[in-house]
Design an enzyme around this catalytic site. Structure first.
Site, PDB file in Angstrom:
ATOM      1  CG  ASP A 110       5.713  -2.760 -15.049  1.00  0.00           C
ATOM      2  OD1 ASP A 110       5.020  -3.067 -16.046  1.00  0.00           O
ATOM      3  OD2 ASP A 110       5.252  -2.753 -13.894  1.00  0.00           O
ATOM      4  CB  SER A 125      -0.915   0.016   1.225  1.00  0.00           C
ATOM      5  OG  SER A 125      -1.750  -1.134   1.250  1.00  0.00           O
TER       6      SER A 125
END
Length: 315
Positions: free
Chosen positions: A154, A43
């Site tokens: 990515d 998170s």
């Protein structure tokens, strides 16, 4: 993995980011009250340094993969500083938790601006072009501007963050790999990245070797229907667009189509891409069709990038 993380940190003599304690992390995040996002990594929370600036705190999970992601992040952006790479301010590394503290990007990720259907998030063609150019410069820096070459693996709109002035900054180097600057071929045992943005040579070895051209491919992701539109001589529909805006869009599309050429050798270098984006659209040529009609895997989503039909000029 925790031993590996600690061994890595001890080996980093000139580490720039600050090592914080868990109590400091908890205090700067006010008890992790303001969550900004969540994913497979863990998170992200909003925080604030004692000196005043806001930060984003990424709390990593306990998996082995996240331990490796921590090492990759610190090893890459922990050693560089560039206007188009998000700054790693500090970290926390004590079993069983890891955290990374970045500069706060108030305008979030590029993804919400180019894929959102909400009319409340407007962004001009000119600004999109500036962002594209900034991203290209960032990739070129990672390849040629450091004492090593860093391959991100990515690159996608979700990992491009925007500061208060909409300057794009690369984030999420968890899948990145570091290579000596004289290595042109990359050794990978498995494909890495996000489907729809992964270069085809990571799946099909007969297409070409894996190199920094894989990042070129990811940069170029745009909807493939644009090729058909331009090859038929049609203009992209831009309501009330001035001629100058149409030129900007056409330039980005042509460059994008060059970037997603199937063979790595047919794609331009990032240096060439920057030159193309900074040049005149009239000087650009339309490339060959990016995908063979019989291609077994045709990436879905966005694609983009491009130029000259002579692959030798792209190296």
């Amino acid at each position: 993995m925790y031993d590996a993380v600690e061994e890595f940190l001890q080996s980093q003599i000139n580490l720039i980011p600050i090592r914080y304690s868990y109590s400091e992390i908890r205090k700067m995040s006010k008890g992790f009250k303001d969550k900004l996002g969540e994913g497979g990594y863990g998170s992200i929370y909003r925080g604030k340094l004692k000196s005043g600036p806001l930060v984003a705190i990424k709390m990593l999970g306990n998996s082995k993969a996240n331990g490796q992601e921590f090492i990759n992040e610190v090893a890459t952006i922990g050693r560089i500083h560039h206007v188009n790479v998000v700054q790693l301010i500090g970290f926390y590394a004590e079993e069983p938790k890891h955290a990374l503290i970045y500069e706060f990007m108030p305008n979030g990720s590029l993804e919400k601006y180019i894929f959102s259907r909400e009319e409340s998030i407007p962004i001009s063609i000119e600004k999109i072009f500036e962002i594209s150019l900034g991203v290209a410069r960032g990739i070129e820096y990672l390849y040629r501007g450091c004492d090593v070459q860093i391959l991100h693996f990515d690159i996608k709109p979700h990992n491009i963050l925007l500061d208060e002035n909409f300057i794009p900054k690369f984030s999420d180097f968890g899948l990145a790999k570091i290579y000596p600057t004289n290595d042109s071929i990359v050794s990978l045992t498995t494909a890495r990245g996000t489907l729809g943005y992964i270069a085809l040579e990571l799946f099909y070895k007969n297409i070409g070797v894996v190199s920094y051209k894989a990042n070129v491919y990811s940069f170029g992701m745009f909807p493939t229907w644009v090729y058909g539109q331009f090859s038929k001589g049609n203009d992209i529909e831009l309501e009330d667009a001035l001629e100058e805006k149409k030129k900007i869009v056409k330039k980005m599309i042509i460059v994008a189509l060059w970037c997603i050429q199937m063979k790595p050798s047919d794609r331009p270098s990032m240096k060439k891409i920057v030159e193309m984006l900074e040049g005149e659209v009239e000087c650009l040529q339309m490339p060959s069709k990016p995908f063979l009609s019989s291609s077994p895997v045709r990436p879905t989503g966005d694609v983009g990038d491009n130029l000259n039909s002579t692959s030798s000029s792209f190296q």
